[in-house]
Design a protein around this motif. Structure first.
Motif, PDB file in Angstrom:
ATOM      1  N   LEU A 312      49.491  39.608  44.370  1.00  0.00           N
ATOM      2  CA  LEU A 312      50.541  38.959  44.387  1.00  0.00           C
ATOM      3  C   LEU A 312      50.246  37.667  43.197  1.00  0.00           C
ATOM      4  N   ASN A 313      49.547  37.184  43.489  1.00  0.00           N
ATOM      5  CA  ASN A 313      49.249  35.836  42.493  1.00  0.00           C
ATOM      6  C   ASN A 313      48.753  36.190  41.240  1.00  0.00           C
ATOM      7  N   VAL A 314      47.954  37.451  41.232  1.00  0.00           N
ATOM      8  CA  VAL A 314      47.521  38.041  39.810  1.00  0.00           C
ATOM      9  C   VAL A 314      48.706  38.176  39.107  1.00  0.00           C
ATOM     10  N   ARG A 315      49.932  38.827  39.401  1.00  0.00           N
ATOM     11  CA  ARG A 315      51.047  39.121  38.814  1.00  0.00           C
ATOM     12  C   ARG A 315      51.820  37.893  38.489  1.00  0.00           C
ATOM     13  N   ARG A 316      51.685  37.039  39.462  1.00  0.00           N
ATOM     14  CA  ARG A 316      52.574  35.523  39.222  1.00  0.00           C
ATOM     15  C   ARG A 316      51.947  34.751  38.324  1.00  0.00           C
ATOM     16  N   SER A 317      50.609  34.754  38.127  1.00  0.00           N
ATOM     17  CA  SER A 317      49.691  34.047  37.113  1.00  0.00           C
ATOM     18  C   SER A 317      50.388  34.492  35.664  1.00  0.00           C
ATOM     19  N   ALA A 318      50.260  36.093  35.534  1.00  0.00           N
ATOM     20  CA  ALA A 318      50.343  36.470  34.397  1.00  0.00           C
ATOM     21  C   ALA A 318      51.817  36.138  33.825  1.00  0.00           C
ATOM     22  N   PHE A 319      52.849  36.428  34.727  1.00  0.00           N
ATOM     23  CA  PHE A 319      54.032  36.237  34.271  1.00  0.00           C
ATOM     24  C   PHE A 319      54.484  34.686  33.922  1.00  0.00           C
ATOM     25  N   ALA A 320      53.906  33.952  34.970  1.00  0.00           N
ATOM     26  CA  ALA A 320      54.357  32.394  34.526  1.00  0.00           C
ATOM     27  C   ALA A 320      53.471  32.133  33.163  1.00  0.00           C
ATOM     28  N   GLY A 321      52.589  32.684  32.929  1.00  0.00           N
ATOM     29  CA  GLY A 321      51.609  32.611  31.474  1.00  0.00           C
ATOM     30  C   GLY A 321      52.647  32.905  30.379  1.00  0.00           C
ATOM     31  N   ASN A 379      45.761  39.149  27.996  1.00  0.00           N
ATOM     32  CA  ASN A 379      44.704  38.337  28.919  1.00  0.00           C
ATOM     33  C   ASN A 379      44.677  38.708  30.209  1.00  0.00           C
ATOM     34  N   ALA A 380      46.061  39.223  30.841  1.00  0.00           N
ATOM     35  CA  ALA A 380      46.293  39.354  32.058  1.00  0.00           C
ATOM     36  C   ALA A 380      45.227  40.714  32.276  1.00  0.00           C
ATOM     37  N   LEU A 381      45.420  41.605  31.631  1.00  0.00           N
ATOM     38  CA  LEU A 381      44.416  42.761  31.545  1.00  0.00           C
ATOM     39  C   LEU A 381      43.021  42.508  31.552  1.00  0.00           C
ATOM     40  N   ARG A 382      42.757  41.687  30.815  1.00  0.00           N
ATOM     41  CA  ARG A 382      41.231  41.289  30.720  1.00  0.00           C
ATOM     42  C   ARG A 382      40.803  40.834  31.969  1.00  0.00           C
ATOM     43  N   GLY A 383      41.679  39.897  32.537  1.00  0.00           N
ATOM     44  CA  GLY A 383      41.714  39.074  33.834  1.00  0.00           C
ATOM     45  C   GLY A 383      41.379  40.122  34.981  1.00  0.00           C
ATOM     46  N   ILE A 384      42.027  41.287  35.082  1.00  0.00           N
ATOM     47  CA  ILE A 384      41.684  42.073  36.040  1.00  0.00           C
ATOM     48  C   ILE A 384      40.716  43.504  35.633  1.00  0.00           C
ATOM     49  N   SER A 385      39.914  43.028  34.437  1.00  0.00           N
ATOM     50  CA  SER A 385      39.059  43.997  34.095  1.00  0.00           C
ATOM     51  C   SER A 385      39.528  45.467  33.719  1.00  0.00           C
ATOM     52  N   ASP A 386      40.763  45.532  33.401  1.00  0.00           N
ATOM     53  CA  ASP A 386      41.210  46.838  32.838  1.00  0.00           C
ATOM     54  C   ASP A 386      41.748  46.726  31.335  1.00  0.00           C
ATOM     55  N   VAL A 387      40.326  47.097  30.573  1.00  0.00           N
ATOM     56  CA  VAL A 387      40.561  46.764  29.175  1.00  0.00           C
ATOM     57  C   VAL A 387      40.305  48.097  28.312  1.00  0.00           C
ATOM     58  N   LYS A 388      39.848  49.118  28.722  1.00  0.00           N
ATOM     59  CA  LYS A 388      39.556  50.435  28.014  1.00  0.00           C
ATOM     60  C   LYS A 388      40.762  50.809  27.133  1.00  0.00           C
ATOM     61  N   LEU A 389      42.060  50.922  28.073  1.00  0.00           N
ATOM     62  CA  LEU A 389      43.214  51.655  27.423  1.00  0.00           C
ATOM     63  C   LEU A 389      43.619  50.595  26.195  1.00  0.00           C
ATOM     64  N   ARG A 438      51.350  48.600  30.918  1.00  0.00           N
ATOM     65  CA  ARG A 438      50.216  48.843  31.406  1.00  0.00           C
ATOM     66  C   ARG A 438      49.694  47.890  32.562  1.00  0.00           C
ATOM     67  N   PHE A 439      50.115  46.565  32.331  1.00  0.00           N
ATOM     68  CA  PHE A 439      49.716  45.481  33.377  1.00  0.00           C
ATOM     69  C   PHE A 439      50.744  45.650  34.558  1.00  0.00           C
ATOM     70  N   ASN A 440      51.933  46.158  34.252  1.00  0.00           N
ATOM     71  CA  ASN A 440      52.884  46.171  35.394  1.00  0.00           C
ATOM     72  C   ASN A 440      52.529  47.734  36.089  1.00  0.00           C
ATOM     73  N   TYR A 441      52.031  48.469  35.590  1.00  0.00           N
ATOM     74  CA  TYR A 441      51.855  49.791  36.242  1.00  0.00           C
ATOM     75  C   TYR A 441      50.311  49.405  37.069  1.00  0.00           C
ATOM     76  N   MET A 442      49.630  48.678  36.680  1.00  0.00           N
ATOM     77  CA  MET A 442      48.215  48.503  37.238  1.00  0.00           C
ATOM     78  C   MET A 442      48.361  47.653  38.501  1.00  0.00           C
ATOM     79  N   THR A 443      49.445  46.731  38.461  1.00  0.00           N
ATOM     80  CA  THR A 443      49.543  45.757  39.444  1.00  0.00           C
ATOM     81  C   THR A 443      50.735  45.641  40.471  1.00  0.00           C
ATOM     82  N   LYS A 444      51.745  46.594  40.028  1.00  0.00           N
ATOM     83  CA  LYS A 444      53.000  46.659  40.899  1.00  0.00           C
ATOM     84  C   LYS A 444      52.797  47.544  42.213  1.00  0.00           C
TER      85      LYS A 444
END
Length: 446
Positions: A312-321, A379-389, A438-444
Motif C-alpha cells: 500500500l505504501n509502495v503505491r502511495r510513495s510512487a504516486f506521491a512522487g 524509479n518506482a519499478l526500480r524500488g520494487i526490483s522489477d526492472v527487466k521489462l 507496468r507498475f500499476n499491474y505489479m502492485t495493484k
C-alpha cells in the motif's frame, strides 16, 4: 480532495525531505552545465558546437553507468528498511568493484568510438577541438562510477545530504577551474574547450577522494564499515547488482541514446544547429535533474517499504512522487516559457543560435509531462526490483518511436533541428505510459 491530500501528506513530506538534498545537488550540476555552456559559448561558437557533440556522446556513457549503479539502491534500501546494516556495507563494497569493471568496459568502448570520430559526419572544422576534449573526459569515466557507487549507497540509507554537499563543492571547484583554464587566468594558458575538460576531470577525482575520506572517518558510517571491510565480496550480492543494474543501465542508456543519436543527426545540419542543440540540452537539464532528484527519493522510499512488504505504501510513495514532479514541471516550464526570447542570448553571441533556441522551446515544453511520468515510475519499478521489462519498454519508446520520428520530421519533412526535437515528446510520453502500466499491474491488489 482534502482526504486524498491527507492520505499522501506524510509521503509528500518524506519525499521532499529525502529528495530536496538530491535536487539541490543536481541544481549544482545544472549550474555547472549552464556555466560550461556560457563560458565555452562566449569563447567561440565552434567550441560550443564541439562541446555539444562530445558532451552528448559522454552523457550516453555516464547515464548508462549511472543506471548500472542504481542497482545498489533497492538492495541497500531494503537492507536499511530491515536494519541489516552490516550487509549494506558489504553491498557497497561489491558495488564499487562492479562499477569499476563497468567503467573499464565503457572506457574501452568509448576508446573504440574515438578512433572512428571522423566517420560520424561531424563538421571537419570541429574535429581538432573534439578530439583532445574527448580524451580528457574519457579519463574521468572511472571516477564518475566510483562516485555513483558511494552516492547510491548513501541515498539508499536515506543520507542524501552527504552527496549533496560533495556535489555542490565539486561543481564550484569545476566552475572556478573552467574560468581559469578556458580564458587563461592567473598565469595559466588559455586552453579553451580543453581547459573545461581538464577542470571536469580534476573535480571528479576530488569528489571521489572526499567521499572515501568521509566514509572512512565519519562516525555515522561505523556500522556499515564492519560489513565493508570484513565480509568481502559476495557472489549472491554481486549477482543481484548485475541483475538489477544492467536492465536499468540499458533502459536509461536507450533514453539518453535517443538524445545522443539525435545530436549526431543534428550535426549533419551544421555548427549552428549543433550549438543550438547544446544550449537547449543545458536548459532541459534544469527540469530533468529536478525530476531525477525526486525520482531517486521515490526509489529509496519504495525500496524501504518493499523490504517491509508494505505494498500500500509502495503505491502511495510512487504516486506521491509523480504528483510532486507534475508540480515541479508546471513551475519550471512556466519559467522557461516566460524567458523563451532571452535564453539563447545568455549562452551565445550568435543571433542565429539564439533564434534557433527559441524555436525549440515548444517541443521542450510538450515533453515535460512524459519526462516526469517516466522518471517517477521507472524509479518506482526500480524500488520494487522489477526492472527487466524496462529494457523492452525503452527500446520501443526510444528506438522504435522517437528516433525514426526525429529522422522523419527533421529530414524527410525537412523541418531541420525543430523536427528532430519534435520526436522527444513522443518517445518520453510513450515510455512513461508503459512504465506506469507496468507498475500499476505489479502492485495493484497485492
Amino acid at each position: 480532495m482534502k482526504k486524498r491530500f491527507d492520505i499522501y501528506k506524510e509521503h509528500y513530506k518524506a519525499l521532499i525531505s529525502l529528495g530536496l538534498p538530491i535536487v539541490i545537488g543536481q541544481i549544482g550540476v545544472i549550474v555547472l552545465g549552464f556555466a560550461d555552456t556560457l563560458m565555452i559559448g562566449h569563447h567561440s561558437t565552434a567550441e560550443l558546437g564541439a562541446a555539444s557533440f562530445v558532451n552528448n556522446v559522454f552523457t550516453l556513457a555516464i547515464i548508462f553507468s549511472t543506471g548500472f549503479s542504481y542497482g545498489l539502491t533497492p538492495i541497500v534500501g531494503a537492507m536499511y528498511g530491515t536494519k541489516l546494516y552490516t550487509f549494506a556495507g558489504q553491498a557497497l563494497r561489491n558495488s564499487l568493484v562492479a562499477n569499476t569493471l563497468v567503467a573499464l568496459l565503457l572506457t574501452v568502448c568509448m576508446g573504440i568510438l574515438y578512433w572512428n570520430i571522423e566517420n560520424l559526419g561531424q563538421p571537419e572544422e570541429l574535429l581538432p577541438l573534439i578530439k583532445p576534449y574527448y580524451l580528457v573526459l574519457l579519463a574521468s569515466l572511472v571516477f564518475v562510477m566510483l562516485f555513483n557507487g558511494f552516492k547510491q549507497f548513501t541515498d539508499g540509507i536515506t543520507d542524501t545530504k552527504t552527496a549533496m554537499w560533495i556535489l555542490l563543492n565539486g561543481n564550484v571547484m569545476n566552475i572556478i577551474g573552467n574560468y581559469i583554464l578556458i580564458y587563461g587566468k592567473f598565469g595559466f594558458p588559455e586552453l579553451g574547450l580543453l581547459g573545461a575538460g581538464i577542470s571536469t576531470l580534476f573535480s571528479r577525482v576530488a569528489m571521489v577522494v572526499v567521499f572515501v575520506i568521509i566514509f572512512l572517518r565519519s562516525i555515522r558510517f561505523r556500522r556499515y564499515k564492519v560489513g565493508f571491510f570484513r565480509l568481502g565480496l559476495s557472489r549472491t550480492v554481486f549477482g543481484r547488482l548485475n541483475g538489477l543494474g544492467w536492465p536499468v543501465a540499458f533502459q536509461m542508456g536507450m533514453e539518453t541514446a535517443s538524445f545522443s543519436l539525435s545530436a549526431i543527426m543534428i550535426g549533419w545540419l551544421g555548427t549552428i544547429a549543433l550549438a543550438s542543440h547544446q544550449v537547449m540540452l543545458a536548459i532541459s537539464q534544469l527540469t530533468f535533474m529536478m525530476y531525477y532528484g525526486m525520482g531517486a527519493a521515490v526509489a529509496v522510499r519504495v525500496s524501504n517499504f518493499s523490504g517491509q512488504h508494505d505494498t500500500l505504501n509502495v503505491r502511495r510513495s510512487a504516486f506521491a512522487g509523480f504528483h510532486l514532479m507534475v508540480a515541479l514541471g508546471v513551475v519550471l516550464s512556466s519559467i522557461v516559457f516566460l524567458l523563451r526570447d532571452y535564453l539563447g542570448g545568455w549562452f551565445t553571441e550568435s543571433p542565429e543560435v539564439a533564434t534557433t533556441v527559441t524555436s525549440l522551446i515548444f517541443p521542450f515544453l510538450v515533453y515535460q509531462f512524459g519526462d516526469g511520468l517516466q522518471i517517477a515510475f521507472a524509479n518506482a519499478l526500480r524500488g520494487i526490483s522489477d526492472v527487466k521489462l524496462m529494457m523492452l519498454i525503452a527500446f520501443i519508446a526510444y528506438f522504435v518511436i522517437s528516433l525514426p520520428t526525429g529522422y522523419f520530421c527533421g529530414f524527410i519533412m525537412d523541418w531541420g533541428v525543430q523536427g528532430v526535437w519534435m520526436a522527444f515528446p513522443f518517445g518520453l510520453t510513450s515510455a512513461g505510459l508503459m512504465l506506469f502500466a507496468r507498475f500499476n499491474y505489479m502492485t495493484k491488489n497485492r
